[in-house]
Design a protein around this motif. Structure first.
Motif, short mmCIF file in Angstrom:
data_model
loop_
_atom_site.label_atom_id
_atom_site.label_comp_id
_atom_site.label_asym_id
_atom_site.label_seq_id
_atom_site.Cartn_x
_atom_site.Cartn_y
_atom_site.Cartn_z
N LEU A 93 -40.46 27.68 16.09
CA LEU A 93 -40.68 28.47 17.30
C LEU A 93 -41.73 29.54 17.07
O LEU A 93 -42.68 29.68 17.84
CB LEU A 93 -39.37 29.11 17.77
N MET A 94 -41.61 30.30 15.98
CA MET A 94 -42.55 31.37 15.69
C MET A 94 -43.97 30.83 15.44
O MET A 94 -44.95 31.38 15.94
CB MET A 94 -42.10 32.20 14.48
N GLN A 95 -44.06 29.75 14.67
CA GLN A 95 -45.37 29.15 14.40
C GLN A 95 -46.01 28.61 15.68
O GLN A 95 -47.21 28.75 15.88
CB GLN A 95 -45.25 28.02 13.37
N SER A 96 -45.19 28.01 16.52
CA SER A 96 -45.75 27.45 17.76
C SER A 96 -46.26 28.56 18.68
O SER A 96 -47.30 28.43 19.30
CB SER A 96 -44.74 26.56 18.47
N ILE A 97 -45.54 29.67 18.74
CA ILE A 97 -45.98 30.80 19.56
C ILE A 97 -47.25 31.41 18.98
O ILE A 97 -48.23 31.64 19.67
CB ILE A 97 -44.87 31.86 19.68
N GLY A 98 -47.23 31.66 17.67
CA GLY A 98 -48.36 32.31 17.01
C GLY A 98 -49.62 31.46 16.96
O GLY A 98 -50.72 31.98 16.89
N ASN A 99 -49.47 30.15 16.99
CA ASN A 99 -50.63 29.26 16.87
C ASN A 99 -50.96 28.53 18.17
O ASN A 99 -51.71 27.56 18.15
CB ASN A 99 -50.39 28.24 15.75
N ASN A 100 -50.38 28.99 19.28
CA ASN A 100 -50.65 28.41 20.59
C ASN A 100 -50.39 26.89 20.60
O ASN A 100 -51.22 26.11 21.06
CB ASN A 100 -52.09 28.71 21.03
#
Length: 183
Positions: free
Chosen positions: A23-30
């Motif tokens: 979740l965090m990676q997907s948010i941070g990396n669009n």
């Protein structure tokens, strides 16, 4: 291959490191993330991969085993898949090879971590021949297995503990404040 417009599918709850970091990676990396409240089923996963052209997937070893047993896998279009991350434990060599064979344009990485303490500890390299391990230890990490004298495999009957240590000291905000205040 570079992923210009990644789409992620992860059947993991947020209290596991895989679900939280995904979740965090997907948010941070669009990264577009496919989210469902429905529990894991091989047919559902294959449907979501095809419908949303998923190209990055995170699963547990048990989900890989269920997926490989599904009669629907042979009929599924996995051409969009570029990276399949498997985490949470060991994935049998045969299962790893079988899953890799279904990923025509993608690689399979098996990783192991310690959700409660340290995050990622080890991972395999994509397209590398399957082995009887969860991969190589990540850089800047030291591991020791209690009960293991030399670099030999322990039998399943031997109970042991993994001691994990980063080679760099992690300073907290409190430590930094004390250093600034008293220097």
């Amino acid at each position: 291959p570079q992923l210009l417009h990644p789409t992620l599918l992860c059947f993991s709850s947020l209290y596991w490191i895989s679900g939280f970091t995904a979740l965090m990676q997907s948010i941070g990396n669009n990264v577009k993330r496919v989210i469902t409240k429905r529990p894991f089923r091989p047919l559902l996963m294959l449907h979501l991969i095809e419908q949303y052209r998923v190209n990055v997937m995170i699963t547990a070893p048990s989900q890989v085993a269920m997926l490989l047993q599904s009669p629907w896998l042979k009929l599924a279009d996995l051409s969009s898949m570029r990276l399949h991350l498997v985490g949470g434990g060991f994935l049998d060599e045969g299962l790893r090879k079988s899953m890799q064979d279904h990923l025509l344009y993608g690689g399979l990485i098996v990783s192991y971590g310690m959700t409660e303490m340290a995050g990622l500890i080890s991972f395999t390299v994509p397209f590398q021949a399957p082995s009887k391990s969860v991969g190589k230890i990540v850089p800047n990490t030291k591991l020791k297995v209690n009960g293991c004298v030399k670099e030999t495999a322990l039998s399943k009957a031997v109970k042991s503990a993994i001691i994990y240590r980063l080679s760099t000291k992690m300073e907290t905000q409190w430590t930094r404040m004390k250093l600034v205040r008293f220097t």
